[in-house]
Design a protein around this motif. Structure first.
Motif, PDB file in Angstrom:
ATOM      1  N   LEU A 188      47.655 -38.759  59.144  1.00  0.00           N
ATOM      2  CA  LEU A 188      47.813 -40.106  59.686  1.00  0.00           C
ATOM      3  C   LEU A 188      46.527 -40.920  59.588  1.00  0.00           C
ATOM      4  N   THR A 189      45.400 -40.297  59.902  1.00  0.00           N
ATOM      5  CA  THR A 189      44.138 -41.036  59.785  1.00  0.00           C
ATOM      6  C   THR A 189      43.815 -41.340  58.334  1.00  0.00           C
ATOM      7  N   GLY A 190      44.196 -40.464  57.424  1.00  0.00           N
ATOM      8  CA  GLY A 190      44.006 -40.748  56.007  1.00  0.00           C
ATOM      9  C   GLY A 190      44.860 -41.918  55.551  1.00  0.00           C
ATOM     10  N   ALA A 191      46.068 -42.007  56.086  1.00  0.00           N
ATOM     11  CA  ALA A 191      46.940 -43.129  55.726  1.00  0.00           C
ATOM     12  C   ALA A 191      46.369 -44.440  56.250  1.00  0.00           C
ATOM     13  N   VAL A 192      45.904 -44.444  57.484  1.00  0.00           N
ATOM     14  CA  VAL A 192      45.348 -45.670  58.075  1.00  0.00           C
ATOM     15  C   VAL A 192      44.067 -46.078  57.360  1.00  0.00           C
ATOM     16  N   SER A 193      43.184 -45.118  57.119  1.00  0.00           N
ATOM     17  CA  SER A 193      41.930 -45.463  56.444  1.00  0.00           C
ATOM     18  C   SER A 193      42.181 -45.850  54.986  1.00  0.00           C
ATOM     19  N   GLY A 194      43.190 -45.255  54.367  1.00  0.00           N
ATOM     20  CA  GLY A 194      43.535 -45.650  53.003  1.00  0.00           C
ATOM     21  C   GLY A 194      44.002 -47.089  52.922  1.00  0.00           C
ATOM     22  N   VAL A 195      44.769 -47.504  53.916  1.00  0.00           N
ATOM     23  CA  VAL A 195      45.212 -48.894  53.953  1.00  0.00           C
ATOM     24  C   VAL A 195      44.013 -49.818  54.140  1.00  0.00           C
ATOM     25  N   ILE A 196      43.128 -49.459  55.039  1.00  0.00           N
ATOM     26  CA  ILE A 196      41.948 -50.292  55.279  1.00  0.00           C
ATOM     27  C   ILE A 196      41.080 -50.369  54.026  1.00  0.00           C
ATOM     28  N   MET A 197      40.828 -49.229  53.397  1.00  0.00           N
ATOM     29  CA  MET A 197      39.972 -49.210  52.209  1.00  0.00           C
ATOM     30  C   MET A 197      40.657 -49.814  50.988  1.00  0.00           C
TER      31      MET A 197
END
Length: 87
Positions: free
Chosen positions: A20-29
């Motif tokens: 989940l944190t990878g998905a959120v940070s991927g969206v941000i990046m």
């Protein structure tokens, strides 16, 4: 909340928290550079040395944002077991 705290409370497993944190940070990046490019072209005062060309068109910018947001939504739905088993 930090991923370790969420996993330590036992709400979900640690690997799921990382997903989940990878998905959120991927969206941000993925979205942040597109927004920065758009704002610099809109409000920039100096002429850039290099331009992206057609790949910098707003249609491509929207497509990039759509792909990253879609991947994030897919990950969240997958972790909440809301997707069919064949997906």
């Amino acid at each position: 909340l930090p991923p370790f705290i969420i996993a330590y409370t036992g709400l979900i497993e640690f690997v799921d928290v990382l997903s989940l944190t990878g998905a959120v940070s991927g969206v941000i990046m993925g979205i942040l550079p597109v927004i920065m490019l758009h704002q610099s072209r809109k409000h920039g005062t100096r002429e850039p040395e290099w331009t992206v060309g057609t790949l910098g068109h707003p249609i491509f910018q929207g497509l990039i944002i759509l792909i990253f947001v879609g991947a994030s939504i897919y990950t969240i739905l997958e972790r909440l077991s809301l997707l069919p088993s064949g997906w």
